[in-house]
Design a protein around this motif. Structure first.
Motif, PDB file in Angstrom:
ATOM      1  N   VAL A 111       2.855  -1.492  -9.307  1.00  0.00           N
ATOM      2  CA  VAL A 111       1.772  -2.325  -8.756  1.00  0.00           C
ATOM      3  C   VAL A 111       1.781  -2.207  -7.227  1.00  0.00           C
ATOM      4  CG1 VAL A 111       0.858  -4.676  -8.543  1.00  0.00           C
ATOM      5  CG2 VAL A 111       1.830  -3.917 -10.714  1.00  0.00           C
ATOM      6  N   ARG A 112       2.980  -2.162  -6.665  1.00  0.00           N
ATOM      7  CA  ARG A 112       3.090  -2.013  -5.213  1.00  0.00           C
ATOM      8  C   ARG A 112       2.511  -0.663  -4.779  1.00  0.00           C
ATOM      9  NH1 ARG A 112       8.272  -3.243  -4.474  1.00  0.00           N
ATOM     10  NH2 ARG A 112       7.807  -5.453  -4.243  1.00  0.00           N
ATOM     11  N   ALA A 113       2.793   0.372  -5.557  1.00  0.00           N
ATOM     12  CA  ALA A 113       2.288   1.708  -5.211  1.00  0.00           C
ATOM     13  C   ALA A 113       0.759   1.756  -5.253  1.00  0.00           C
ATOM     14  CB  ALA A 113       2.871   2.749  -6.168  1.00  0.00           C
ATOM     15  N   ASN A 114       0.139   0.827  -5.995  1.00  0.00           N
ATOM     16  CA  ASN A 114      -1.326   0.810  -6.080  1.00  0.00           C
ATOM     17  C   ASN A 114      -1.982  -0.067  -5.011  1.00  0.00           C
ATOM     18  OD1 ASN A 114      -1.865   2.609  -8.211  1.00  0.00           O
ATOM     19  ND2 ASN A 114      -1.172   1.084  -9.692  1.00  0.00           N
ATOM     20  N   ILE A 115      -1.192  -0.612  -4.086  1.00  0.00           N
ATOM     21  CA  ILE A 115      -1.773  -1.463  -3.033  1.00  0.00           C
ATOM     22  C   ILE A 115      -2.884  -0.742  -2.248  1.00  0.00           C
ATOM     23  CG2 ILE A 115      -1.289  -2.585  -0.793  1.00  0.00           C
ATOM     24  CD1 ILE A 115       1.246  -3.720  -2.033  1.00  0.00           C
ATOM     25  N   PRO A 116      -2.726   0.551  -1.919  1.00  0.00           N
ATOM     26  CA  PRO A 116      -3.820   1.198  -1.185  1.00  0.00           C
ATOM     27  C   PRO A 116      -5.142   1.188  -1.951  1.00  0.00           C
ATOM     28  CG  PRO A 116      -1.837   2.544  -1.095  1.00  0.00           C
ATOM     29  CD  PRO A 116      -1.555   1.440  -2.072  1.00  0.00           C
ATOM     30  N   LEU A 117      -5.088   1.106  -3.288  1.00  0.00           N
ATOM     31  CA  LEU A 117      -6.316   1.083  -4.087  1.00  0.00           C
ATOM     32  C   LEU A 117      -6.938  -0.316  -4.114  1.00  0.00           C
ATOM     33  CD1 LEU A 117      -5.236   3.257  -7.165  1.00  0.00           C
ATOM     34  CD2 LEU A 117      -6.578   3.958  -5.182  1.00  0.00           C
ATOM     35  N   ALA A 118      -6.128  -1.346  -3.902  1.00  0.00           N
ATOM     36  CA  ALA A 118      -6.646  -2.726  -3.934  1.00  0.00           C
ATOM     37  C   ALA A 118      -5.916  -3.555  -2.876  1.00  0.00           C
ATOM     38  CB  ALA A 118      -6.454  -3.329  -5.320  1.00  0.00           C
ATOM     39  N   PRO A 119      -6.201  -3.250  -1.608  1.00  0.00           N
ATOM     40  CA  PRO A 119      -5.435  -3.884  -0.523  1.00  0.00           C
ATOM     41  C   PRO A 119      -5.625  -5.400  -0.441  1.00  0.00           C
ATOM     42  CG  PRO A 119      -7.248  -2.578   0.356  1.00  0.00           C
ATOM     43  CD  PRO A 119      -7.192  -2.295  -1.104  1.00  0.00           C
TER      44      PRO A 119
END
Ligand code: ADP
Length: 397
Positions: A111-119
């Motif tokens: 989920v942390r790695a997806n932060i750039p997709l949903a900042p």
């Protein structure tokens, strides 16, 4: 089994405590203004509302208060240890998650790695997850992703016609959101038709502050209107939905706006608010249109015309829809939006019964005319209950 459902935003936590599988809501509430000098929790239990005004320096303090309200004098639980599982709404699962998962360290990292997709969404979601793991040690935590239901889309539906490297290297593609709601109401539609989800095609229109549509074939989402972010597709309260991306270049170059300015314009100042210049609330837009406010009338027209175009597109995707569902704040409550969006679509298979449409507000109803090829349904969404169902299913094996 008692399930606590948490929806953690940047300054708020929405919660619901449910007895499953009975689907009984024991308590629910909203903790607001976390991190601000004056915070507030509005707690509902046993038909009563309790409001607590208190500052919450962070999400941990807020969740501690929620647990105290659930277990305090007259609370619905004796001890927090009675909570059997916690279900978390997580916005962006990227391409890793096509269903709900029991959360472990690897899930947190993903989920942390997806932060750039949903900042805007993933960081507060993560915060809620980490705080709940800390305050309820040993209690299984389940992640339910907004994107998961749409992960079965084929490349032809999820790829943008941009250089392929942008997909390969940066994962720029359509993801889709509101998946929990689309899944829930499409399942419910099949049940109302008396058929198995596998055997029906459903178009689901989630029209709330955010709005999106999905084409659901045999219980699986095959296309949806939101994209890389929740900006694409339908007109929303403060977001424009589809428009030519060259407008952004124009704003950056010719109007010398900053990226932050454009971000604000697209997420906070557009949609119904931008068009009307007054409000993002559909109730006020409709009242304005009735009372001669031309810009409100225009906003209503643009909104419904876009819904209609997408109904056409999703019908083409499915070939034919057995049911069309309206849900969320606007979809459940606005006969005007429903009738304007479906006007002229009788030959396509969507014919409303005017009286049934006018009467349907906030409860399940079939509002189609007898002659309508597709059933047109109003189905209130309940994302928290859907998350509780997923959580219960996962932790009870
Ligand atoms: P969210 O996306 O924030 O969960 P909701 O699904 O609750 O939002 O939808 C909120 C919107 O629903 C409000 O902004 C309002 O415009 C609309 N709404 C609620 N009740 C009505 C109504 N009776 N008629 C028209 N629109 C309504």
């Amino acid at each position: 089994m008692k399930i606590l459902v948490l929806n953690s935003g940047s300054s708020s936590i929405k919660y619901k405590c449910c007895e499953m599988p009975a689907h009984r809501v024991l308590a629910s509430g909203l903790c607001e203004k976390i991190g601000e000098p004056a915070g507030r929790v509005t707690h509902h239990a046993g038909g009563r509302e309790e409001v607590v005004e208190q500052a919450f320096p962070d999400h941990a303090a807020a969740l501690e208060k929620v647990l105290a309200l659930l277990t305090g004098a007259g609370g619905v639980l004796q001890r927090k240890e009675e909570i059997d599982g916690v279900g978390h709404r997580l916005v962006h699962g990227g391409e890793q998650f096509s269903g709900s998962v029991i959360v472990d360290d690897a899930v947190v990292d993903a989920v942390r790695a997806n932060i750039p997709l949903a900042p805007l969404h993933n960081p507060p979601n993560l915060l809620g997850l980490e705080v709940a793991r800390r305050l309820l040690p040993g209690v299984p935590q389940v992640g339910v992703f907004d994107t998961a239901f749409h992960q079965g889309m084929e490349p032809r539906a999820y790829l943008y016609a941009l250089p392929y490297e942008l997909y390969r290297e940066d994962r720029i593609r359509r993801y889709g959101f509101h998946g929990t709601s689309h899944a829930y109401v499409s399942r419910r539609a099949a049940r109302l038709l008396g058929r198995r989800a596998e055997d029906v095609n459903v178009i689901t229109c989630h029209l709330g502050n955010g709005a999106s549509m999905a084409a659901v074939r045999g219980g699986r989402s095959v296309d949806t209107s939101m994209g890389f972010t929740p900006l694409e597709g339908l007109v929303m309260g403060t977001r424009p939905g589809d428009f030519d991306p060259a407008v952004i270049l124009y704003l950056l170059k010719d109007r010398a706006m900053s990226a932050d300015d454009v971000n604000r314009l697209l997420n906070k100042q557009s949609g119904l608010l931008g068009l009307s210049g007054r409000t993002n609330d559909m109730r006020e837009i409709e009242a304005g249109a009735r009372n001669g406010d031309e810009r409100a009338a225009l906003a209503l027209e643009v909104y419904c015309y876009r819904v209609k175009k997408y109904i056409g597109a999703m019908t083409a995707v499915l070939g034919r829809a057995h049911a069309l569902v309206f849900t969320a704040g606007v979809g459940e409550n606005s006969p005007t939006v429903r009738s304007k969006s479906l006007a002229g679509l009788e030959d396509m298979g969507y014919a409303l019964d005017a009286a049934k449409n006018a009467a349907a507000r906030g409860t399940e109803a079939d509002i189609s005319a007898a002659a309508s090829r597709a059933r047109i349904l109003v189905i209130p969404t309940d994302e928290e209950i859907a998350i509780a169902e997923e959580t219960y299913a996962l932790i009870s094996g």
